[in-house]
Design an enzyme around this catalytic site. Structure first.
Site, short mmCIF file in Angstrom:
data_model
loop_
_atom_site.label_atom_id
_atom_site.label_comp_id
_atom_site.label_asym_id
_atom_site.label_seq_id
_atom_site.Cartn_x
_atom_site.Cartn_y
_atom_site.Cartn_z
N SER A 90 -33.98 -4.92 16.22
CA SER A 90 -32.76 -5.09 17.01
C SER A 90 -31.54 -4.48 16.34
O SER A 90 -30.52 -4.27 16.99
CB SER A 90 -32.51 -6.58 17.24
OG SER A 90 -32.17 -7.22 16.02
N GLY A 91 -31.62 -4.24 15.04
CA GLY A 91 -30.45 -3.82 14.28
C GLY A 91 -29.74 -4.99 13.64
O GLY A 91 -28.79 -4.81 12.89
N GLY A 92 -30.20 -6.22 13.94
CA GLY A 92 -29.66 -7.41 13.28
C GLY A 92 -30.19 -7.53 11.86
O GLY A 92 -31.10 -6.79 11.45
N VAL A 93 -29.66 -8.49 11.12
CA VAL A 93 -30.01 -8.62 9.71
C VAL A 93 -31.49 -8.89 9.51
O VAL A 93 -32.17 -8.22 8.73
CB VAL A 93 -29.17 -9.74 9.05
CG1 VAL A 93 -29.64 -10.00 7.62
CG2 VAL A 93 -27.69 -9.36 9.04
N ASP A 94 -32.04 -9.88 10.22
CA ASP A 94 -33.42 -10.30 9.96
C ASP A 94 -34.43 -9.21 10.27
O ASP A 94 -35.31 -8.91 9.46
CB ASP A 94 -33.74 -11.57 10.77
CG ASP A 94 -32.82 -12.72 10.43
OD1 ASP A 94 -32.25 -12.72 9.32
OD2 ASP A 94 -32.65 -13.62 11.27
N SER A 95 -34.31 -8.60 11.46
CA SER A 95 -35.29 -7.56 11.82
C SER A 95 -35.10 -6.31 10.96
O SER A 95 -36.07 -5.61 10.64
CB SER A 95 -35.20 -7.21 13.31
OG SER A 95 -33.99 -6.54 13.62
N SER A 96 -33.86 -6.03 10.55
CA SER A 96 -33.61 -4.84 9.71
C SER A 96 -34.24 -4.99 8.33
O SER A 96 -34.87 -4.05 7.82
CB SER A 96 -32.11 -4.60 9.57
OG SER A 96 -31.52 -4.32 10.83
N GLU A 100 -24.44 -30.98 -4.05
CA GLU A 100 -24.69 -29.68 -3.42
C GLU A 100 -23.46 -29.10 -2.74
O GLU A 100 -23.43 -27.89 -2.45
CB GLU A 100 -25.84 -29.81 -2.40
CG GLU A 100 -25.54 -30.61 -1.16
CD GLU A 100 -25.76 -32.11 -1.31
OE1 GLU A 100 -25.91 -32.79 -0.28
OE2 GLU A 100 -25.77 -32.61 -2.45
N HIS A 102 -22.58 -36.15 -3.44
CA HIS A 102 -23.32 -34.95 -3.03
C HIS A 102 -23.03 -33.80 -4.00
O HIS A 102 -22.01 -33.12 -3.88
CB HIS A 102 -22.93 -34.56 -1.61
CG HIS A 102 -23.51 -35.47 -0.57
ND1 HIS A 102 -24.77 -35.29 -0.05
CD2 HIS A 102 -23.00 -36.57 0.03
CE1 HIS A 102 -25.02 -36.25 0.83
NE2 HIS A 102 -23.97 -37.04 0.89
N CYS A 113 -27.49 -39.62 -2.92
CA CYS A 113 -26.91 -40.50 -1.91
C CYS A 113 -27.98 -41.44 -1.34
O CYS A 113 -28.43 -42.34 -2.03
CB CYS A 113 -26.22 -39.67 -0.83
SG CYS A 113 -24.96 -40.58 0.08
#
Length: 525
Positions: A235-241, A183, A181, A86
């Site tokens: 924290s139990g969230g995805v990233d920290s887990s 993508e 586009h 584009c």
């Protein structure tokens, strides 16, 4: 010797398109490492990165304006393939001797392009054929300006009735431009075009896979921290887990996780985190019950932004206190992911888009002389989830709906009280349970319950009661930038309402939020 999974790499120069991160994610899905940089990089930076190919993103600017962004000249001198998307095609055309003009009408939406000439970019790719047998491609356009003359050493590969140069190519130099586009999913063969460019034209191997990413991350953690001790706020969230699981695989008992139970979590979440990571996976976890401290700090506060700041401040205070109790800890780990760090590479001109940071530990306290370990900082969220699965984390945990960093602190409207949080936790658990039972949970993008600090008259048996109101919220979205309210079945909503009113003593009325984004936001606060 571990395989170098960064050996083949694509450089994406960002001209400000809302889709630029999506381009990067698509390249990663093809098994190839890429990085996203602001458009105004230097020749030295490009040389040091040593890309196998370069993609020029779309953008909101007009190449016909004097001060609009341009690709560094070295991009076209580096001897590697270049793919302009584009705006990226327009600046490529203009910089290499073509011409771009502002169009009278902006072309936005679905279009069919007719292939005129064969090209390595679209070899063997078609959606349908014209009456005389020419390939057609279904694509998604989003542009105002258009190329009106291509550089002299380029050929026209495809066009539409309104866009004479929908695809252009210089096969010898391996320069390609598309006015649509590839993508986005609306361009049906877009992923195959990106694959042609990345895998065939740039000759990149598919080295970027979950298993290899894990091996690479584990080795890098070991090289960085050696035998030192590391602390992580879990924290139990995805990233920290996922960060915890990577660190545990790399350094075992030298990792200490601090789980701060702020009283603003979902029903039984604290117990689930401790059971999973402590008992099941055997991580070293310090459980800090801090509900009273958080609720005391929040007492009397009604402003949403002030509540967020209080929750963040108290978390850092509690975490710091626990960190100081531990001996000989030299490293702080954080679950920083790639979208968090893109902002630091944004152009000083402000032309590159800015990504909002996630809620992390909030930086290193001045008194703590620790190094920083960020094993996820090269990864997008979808990649983090995939390596989480590879590490043995349960699918339901990795793919559950988003939960705000401040937790129930921003789902209890106004002042946060323990009574309100307890009622909300139970009501929300019923809503989520019923979504799973009805096979609706994975058909909506996010669902949750909000506590409203208003009382409403209700009737229970022969008596009247004057209790609280909650609102159910469920939305459907692709990118969370815009969202539609989910049209859940009436009988389902009725069942959820009946259960909440009958099972949660203190709630007398349930309403359903039918606001889209915009004008509303997904969360209420």
């Amino acid at each position: 010797m571990t395989e170098n999974i960064h050996k083949h790499r694509i450089l994406i120069l960002d001209f400000g398109s809302q889709y630029t991160q999506l381009v990067a994610r698509r390249v990663r899905e093809l098994g190839v490492y890429c990085e996203l940089w602001a458009w105004d990089v230097t020749e030295a930076q490009i040389r040091e990165f040593n890309p196998s190919g370069i993609i020029l993103s779309g953008g909101p600017e007009s190449t016909t304006e004097e001060n609009s962004p341009r690709a560094p000249e070295y991009v076209f001198e580096a001897g590697v393939p270049v793919f302009g998307v584009c705006y990226g095609m327009q600046t490529m055309a203009m910089q290499l001797g073509g011409h771009v003009e502002a169009s009278n009408e902006r072309e936005f939406g679905y279009a069919q392009v007719e292939v005129r000439t064969n090209s390595a970019l679209i070899r063997g790719i078609e959606d349908s054929l014209t009456a005389d047998g020419k390939p057609l491609l279904d694509v998604w356009m989003s542009h105002g300006d258009k190329v009106t003359a291509i550089p002299s050493d380029f050929v026209t590969v495809a066009s539409t009735e309104t866009c004479p140069f929908a695809i252009m190519a210089n096969e010898e130099k391996r320069f390609y431009g598309v006015q649509f586009h590839p993508e986005v999913t609306h361009t049906r063969q877009g992923m195959r075009m990106l694959e042609r460019f990345v895998r065939d034209i740039c000759q990149c191997e598919a080295l970027w896979t979950p298993a290899k990413i894990i091996d690479d991350a584990v080795n890098r953690i070991r090289e960085q921290v050696g035998d030192d001790k590391v602390i992580l706020g879990l924290s139990g969230g995805v990233d920290s887990s996922v960060t915890a699981m990577l660190l545990h695989r790399a350094i075992g008992k030298n990792l200490t996780c601090v789980f701060v139970d702020n009283g603003l979590l979902r029903l039984n979440e604290a117990e689930q985190v401790m059971d999973m990571f402590g008992d099941h996976f055997g991580l070293n976890i310090v459980h800090v019950p801090a509900e009273e401290r958080f609720l005391t700090a929040l007492k009397g506060e009604n402003d949403p932004e002030a509540k967020r700041k209080i929750i963040g401040r108290v978390f850092v205070e509690v975490f710091d206190e626990e960190a100081f109790r531990l001996e000989d800890v030299k490293w702080l780990a954080q679950g920083t992911i790639y979208p968090d760090v893109i902002e630091s590479a944004a152009s000083a001109t402000g032309k590159a888009h800015v990504i909002k940071s996630h809620h992390n530990v909030g930086g290193l306290p001045k008194e703590m002389k620790m190094g920083l370990v960020e094993p996820l900082k090269e990864l997008f969220k979808d990649e983090v989830r995939k390596i989480g699965l590879e590490l043995g984390l349960p699918y339901d945990m990795l793919y559950r709906h988003p939960f705000p960093g401040p937790g129930l602190g921003v789902r209890v409207l106004g002042e946060v009280k323990k009574e309100y949080c307890d009622l909300l936790r139970r009501a929300d658990a019923i809503f989520i349970e019923e979504l799973h039972k009805a096979d609706l949970y994975n058909k909506v993008s996010q669902a949750f319950t909000v506590f409203l600090p208003v009382r409403s008259v209700g009737v229970m048996g022969d008596g009247r009661k004057y209790d609280w109101v909650v609102s159910l919220r469920a939305v459907e979205t692709i990118d969370f930038m815009t969202a539609h309210w989910a049209h859940l079945p009436y009988d389902f909503l009725g069942r959820v309402s009946n259960r909440i009113i009958n099972e949660v003593n203190g709630i007398s009325r349930v309403v359903y939020d039918i606001s889209g984004k915009p004008p509303a936001t997904i969360e209420w606060e």
